[in-house]
Design a protein around this motif. Structure first.
Motif, PDB file in Angstrom:
ATOM      1  N   LYS A  74       0.951  -1.157   0.157  1.00 11.34           N
ATOM      2  CA  LYS A  74       0.123  -0.117   0.244  1.00 11.34           C
ATOM      3  C   LYS A  74       0.918   1.280  -0.282  1.00 11.34           C
ATOM      4  O   LYS A  74       1.790   1.385   0.701  1.00 11.34           O
ATOM      5  N   LYS A  96      -1.518   0.215  10.889  1.00 12.38           N
ATOM      6  CA  LYS A  96      -1.621  -0.222   9.655  1.00 12.38           C
ATOM      7  C   LYS A  96      -0.178   0.234   8.772  1.00 12.38           C
ATOM      8  O   LYS A  96       0.334   1.194   9.122  1.00 12.38           O
ATOM      9  N   GLU A 124      -0.893  -1.159  -4.199  1.00 14.90           N
ATOM     10  CA  GLU A 124      -2.289  -0.536  -4.207  1.00 14.90           C
ATOM     11  C   GLU A 124      -1.974   0.967  -3.942  1.00 14.90           C
ATOM     12  O   GLU A 124      -1.107   1.377  -2.785  1.00 14.90           O
ATOM     13  N   GLU A 152      -6.468   5.000  -6.429  1.00 16.51           N
ATOM     14  CA  GLU A 152      -7.632   5.559  -5.865  1.00 16.51           C
ATOM     15  C   GLU A 152      -7.233   6.919  -5.637  1.00 16.51           C
ATOM     16  O   GLU A 152      -6.237   7.515  -5.399  1.00 16.51           O
ATOM     17  N   LYS A 193     -15.604  11.049   9.309  1.00 10.52           N
ATOM     18  CA  LYS A 193     -15.635  10.480   8.235  1.00 10.52           C
ATOM     19  C   LYS A 193     -16.965  10.850   7.618  1.00 10.52           C
ATOM     20  O   LYS A 193     -17.083  10.876   6.247  1.00 10.52           O
ATOM     21  N   ASP A 201     -12.379   8.499   2.962  1.00 12.23           N
ATOM     22  CA  ASP A 201     -11.348   7.758   1.664  1.00 12.23           C
ATOM     23  C   ASP A 201     -10.175   7.112   2.227  1.00 12.23           C
ATOM     24  O   ASP A 201      -9.568   5.920   1.994  1.00 12.23           O
ATOM     25  N   GLU A 204     -10.841   4.165   4.922  1.00 12.40           N
ATOM     26  CA  GLU A 204     -11.236   2.866   4.062  1.00 12.40           C
ATOM     27  C   GLU A 204     -10.150   2.376   3.349  1.00 12.40           C
ATOM     28  O   GLU A 204      -9.938   1.086   3.299  1.00 12.40           O
ATOM     29  N   PHE A 205      -9.192   3.222   2.807  1.00 12.03           N
ATOM     30  CA  PHE A 205      -8.104   2.468   1.974  1.00 12.03           C
ATOM     31  C   PHE A 205      -7.045   1.980   3.078  1.00 12.03           C
ATOM     32  O   PHE A 205      -6.560   0.781   2.751  1.00 12.03           O
ATOM     33  N   GLU A 207      -7.739   0.472   6.010  1.00  8.85           N
ATOM     34  CA  GLU A 207      -8.476  -0.708   6.566  1.00  8.85           C
ATOM     35  C   GLU A 207      -8.741  -1.844   5.864  1.00  8.85           C
ATOM     36  O   GLU A 207      -8.876  -2.922   6.180  1.00  8.85           O
ATOM     37  N   LYS A 208      -8.586  -1.567   4.528  1.00 14.41           N
ATOM     38  CA  LYS A 208      -9.250  -2.679   3.762  1.00 14.41           C
ATOM     39  C   LYS A 208      -7.992  -3.731   3.243  1.00 14.41           C
ATOM     40  O   LYS A 208      -6.731  -3.418   3.506  1.00 14.41           O
TER      41      LYS A 208
END
Length: 208
Positions: A74, A96, A124, A152, A193, A201, A204-205, A207-208
């Motif tokens: 990431k 993360k 990503e 993204e 959020k 955004d 979410e990026f 945590e996925k």
């Protein structure tokens, strides 16, 4: 070599060549090579069985595997150092792992994206850019330049400090950097959020 011996040697060579076999004198000539090869293999085997050598080889393999694993999966590309520090603080809070790359301005984002993608096309990537109040225009500028695939996009309505308003009103960037961890500890993440799509955004990026 006597003439009779040379004739016998030639006859033996022709006979073995006709039968598809190697002449005895050739085999005798090659025997030292095979013996030397076996001796080399025996020496090599003893070297590889040595504990120190085995440790060195294992350590090199471990380091190679670590380098492959350390290629970032990431990546967030942002505009400046303040953005980087705040984004790193958010990633720490969420526990993360992410690599954050500073582009030094939104107009450098496309070239930085190409460089990151060139190093690891499986990464990503999230682009986080300020819009200075021109969110739609900024989004169009990015997509017109880069297309819409392979990344993204989180467009901040003004600047990243706006995520923490009004708590950080009149804060210098240095002070914001100094207190960002404590701010993230006490703020209402769900409310933020809901009110700041770009912040949602980013979360979410991560945590996925």
């Amino acid at each position: 070599r006597p003439r009779r011996a040379r004739r016998a040697w030639r006859a033996e060579t022709e006979a073995h060549r006709h039968e598809g076999r190697r002449p005895r004198h050739c085999a005798r000539a090659l025997r030292p090579l095979f013996d030397g090869g076996r001796e080399f293999c025996n020496v090599l085997q003893k070297i590889l069985q040595d504990r120190k050598v085995h440790y060195i080889i294992s350590e090199l393999q471990r380091r190679m595997n670590h380098q492959e694993e350390s290629i970032p999966r990431k990546v967030i590309i942002c505009e400046g150092q303040t953005d980087e520090i705040i984004l790193q603080a958010i990633a720490r809070k969420l526990d993360k792992k992410v690599t954050i790359v500073v582009a030094n301005g939104k107009y450098n984002v496309p070239s930085v994206f190409d460089a990151v993608k060139g190093k690891n096309d499986k990464s990503e990537i999230l682009l986080v850019v300020d819009s200075n109040g021109e969110e739609d225009e900024t989004r169009k500028m990015i997509t017109d330049d880069m297309g819409s695939e392979g990344y993204e996009l989180a467009v901040i309505n003004n600047s990243i400090e706006d995520w923490f308003m009004p708590e950080v009103t009149d804060f210098s960037k240095m002070k914001l950097i100094y207190v960002i961890d404590s701010i993230l500890e006490t703020m209402d993440w769900d409310s933020l959020k809901e009110n700041q799509q770009s912040f949602a955004d980013v979360v979410e990026f991560l945590e996925k």
